[in-house]
Design a protein around this motif. Structure first.
Motif, PDB file in Angstrom:
ATOM      1  N   PRO A 151     -14.472   3.289  35.815  1.00 54.01           N
ATOM      2  CA  PRO A 151     -15.148   4.492  35.323  1.00 54.01           C
ATOM      3  C   PRO A 151     -16.381   4.136  34.488  1.00 54.01           C
ATOM      4  CG  PRO A 151     -12.790   4.522  34.795  1.00 54.01           C
ATOM      5  CD  PRO A 151     -13.109   3.160  35.286  1.00 54.01           C
ATOM      6  N   ILE A 152     -17.370   5.016  34.518  1.00 55.17           N
ATOM      7  CA  ILE A 152     -18.567   4.840  33.694  1.00 55.17           C
ATOM      8  C   ILE A 152     -18.595   5.978  32.678  1.00 55.17           C
ATOM      9  CG2 ILE A 152     -21.073   4.569  33.716  1.00 55.17           C
ATOM     10  CD1 ILE A 152     -20.896   3.947  36.700  1.00 55.17           C
ATOM     11  N   ARG A 153     -18.629   5.606  31.401  1.00 51.49           N
ATOM     12  CA  ARG A 153     -18.579   6.607  30.327  1.00 51.49           C
ATOM     13  C   ARG A 153     -19.986   6.894  29.811  1.00 51.49           C
ATOM     14  NH1 ARG A 153     -14.567   9.088  28.138  1.00 51.49           N
ATOM     15  NH2 ARG A 153     -14.480   9.796  25.962  1.00 51.49           N
ATOM     16  N   GLY A 154     -20.287   8.181  29.610  1.00 53.93           N
ATOM     17  CA  GLY A 154     -21.610   8.555  29.133  1.00 53.93           C
ATOM     18  C   GLY A 154     -21.566   9.854  28.357  1.00 53.93           C
ATOM     19  N   LYS A 155     -22.726  10.509  28.254  1.00 52.42           N
ATOM     20  CA  LYS A 155     -22.856  11.752  27.498  1.00 52.42           C
ATOM     21  C   LYS A 155     -23.504  12.825  28.377  1.00 52.42           C
ATOM     22  CE  LYS A 155     -21.556  10.343  23.291  1.00 52.42           C
ATOM     23  NZ  LYS A 155     -20.441  10.951  22.540  1.00 52.42           N
ATOM     24  N   LEU A 156     -23.100  14.063  28.155  1.00 50.47           N
ATOM     25  CA  LEU A 156     -23.677  15.223  28.843  1.00 50.47           C
ATOM     26  C   LEU A 156     -24.877  15.705  28.037  1.00 50.47           C
ATOM     27  CD1 LEU A 156     -23.185  17.435  31.103  1.00 50.47           C
ATOM     28  CD2 LEU A 156     -21.939  18.695  29.353  1.00 50.47           C
ATOM     29  N   LEU A 157     -26.066  15.766  28.689  1.00 54.99           N
ATOM     30  CA  LEU A 157     -27.284  16.190  27.999  1.00 54.99           C
ATOM     31  C   LEU A 157     -27.579  17.670  28.195  1.00 54.99           C
ATOM     32  CD1 LEU A 157     -29.767  13.252  28.684  1.00 54.99           C
ATOM     33  CD2 LEU A 157     -28.361  13.667  26.667  1.00 54.99           C
ATOM     34  N   ASP A 158     -27.422  18.152  29.435  1.00 55.82           N
ATOM     35  CA  ASP A 158     -27.581  19.585  29.684  1.00 55.82           C
ATOM     36  C   ASP A 158     -26.742  19.975  30.884  1.00 55.82           C
ATOM     37  OD1 ASP A 158     -29.025  19.186  32.087  1.00 55.82           O
ATOM     38  OD2 ASP A 158     -30.949  19.259  31.091  1.00 55.82           O
ATOM     39  N   ILE A 159     -26.556  21.282  31.053  1.00 53.98           N
ATOM     40  CA  ILE A 159     -25.651  21.757  32.107  1.00 53.98           C
ATOM     41  C   ILE A 159     -26.105  23.116  32.606  1.00 53.98           C
ATOM     42  CG2 ILE A 159     -24.070  22.783  30.409  1.00 53.98           C
ATOM     43  CD1 ILE A 159     -21.742  21.952  32.338  1.00 53.98           C
ATOM     44  N   SER A 160     -25.918  23.351  33.890  1.00 60.89           N
ATOM     45  CA  SER A 160     -26.160  24.663  34.484  1.00 60.89           C
ATOM     46  C   SER A 160     -24.948  24.999  35.351  1.00 60.89           C
ATOM     47  CB  SER A 160     -27.434  24.655  35.336  1.00 60.89           C
ATOM     48  OG  SER A 160     -27.196  24.008  36.576  1.00 60.89           O
ATOM     49  N   ALA A 161     -24.990  26.153  35.997  1.00 59.34           N
ATOM     50  CA  ALA A 161     -23.883  26.554  36.861  1.00 59.34           C
ATOM     51  C   ALA A 161     -23.749  25.650  38.079  1.00 59.34           C
ATOM     52  CB  ALA A 161     -24.065  28.002  37.299  1.00 59.34           C
ATOM     53  N   THR A 162     -24.798  24.883  38.390  1.00 55.94           N
ATOM     54  CA  THR A 162     -24.786  24.072  39.613  1.00 55.94           C
ATOM     55  C   THR A 162     -24.738  22.566  39.371  1.00 55.94           C
ATOM     56  OG1 THR A 162     -27.203  24.173  39.679  1.00 55.94           O
ATOM     57  CG2 THR A 162     -26.008  25.822  40.956  1.00 55.94           C
TER      58      THR A 162
END
Length: 248
Positions: A151-162
């Protein structure tokens, strides 16, 4: 009231930009934000990633960075027609071209220069609003699946419905493949973990800060995951609007 909100969040019809001022202004946003572009050539299934590195309204030209994979350069130099698609803050900006591009190495790096497009499609899709997370609120994510050794662990920067944009420490570009579907993506959302298969849409290593940025699109989402994502996006939208009002 709810009807008014629904109308506001409904998809907006696409606009066609036809003046050099409008076109260059919107393309410059893609350039300044370093938004990735996907190029597809007519009658070819392969997708290529690039970036805009120059938009010159006075000379009527644009320049693309080197394409990933590099094979795209051959098709571009052969004069094959292509389509370009990019996203800036949830807005789809796309155009087609059959113009001849040339290799330009005058600035010390290799790029492809050609004419400014005659028309650009600008599509604000409100239902795919892309919400950015504040640095203090970045969500932990894991990218995993049969195509990865670990697995590669990281961070979520932005998100949309898609889909969403991710950040990883170091250079992990050799471990991932553009266009590949990874069947186990997990994000630790504030109200619980969500898991879904995802398709890798773009990948870029920023050497100056030793960070890899990745863009993924959700793939065959279940209804439960879709509701989780929509709830999180709505929560971020609501917070953003509240901070905007505070600023005013």
């Amino acid at each position: 009231m709810s009807n008014a909100l629904n109308a506001e969040d409904a998809p907006q019809p696409p606009k066609v930009l036809a003046t050099p001022l409008e076109i260059s202004g919107n393309l410059r946003q893609l350039q300044d934000s370093h938004d990735p572009l996907i190029i597809t050539f007519h009658e070819r299934n392969q997708r290529f990633q690039t970036y805009l590195v120059d938009v010159n309204r006075e000379e009527g030209t644009i320049a693309f960075d080197e394409m990933i994979p590099r094979d795209g350069e051959r098709y571009l130099m052969a004069g094959e027609s292509f389509k370009v698609e990019g996203f800036h803050e949830g807005v789809r900006i796309a155009w087609g071209s059959s113009a001849q591009f040339t290799i330009d190495e005058s600035g010390g790096s290799r790029c492809y220069r050609g004419p400014l497009p005659d028309e650009v499609v600008y599509h604000q899709r409100r239902n795919a609003f892309r919400a950015a997370l504040k640095l203090a609120q970045l969500v932990d994510v894991d990218l995993d699946g049969e195509k990865l050794k670990a697995p590669i662990r990281g961070k979520l920067l932005d998100i949309s419905a898609t889909g969403c944009k991710l950040r990883f420490d170091g250079d992990i570009t050799d471990r991932l493949q553009l266009g590949q579907v990874y069947d186990r993506f997990a994000a630790d959302l504030p109200f619980g973990k969500m898991t879904a298969p995802v398709e890798l849409r773009y990948l870029h290593f920023e050497e100056k800060i030793s960070t890899t940025f990745a863009g993924i699109r959700f793939h065959n989402m279940t209804g439960l995951v879709q509701r989780q994502v929509e709830r999180f996006v709505y929560q971020l939208q609501r917070e953003a609007r509240r901070f905007d009002k505070d600023d005013l």
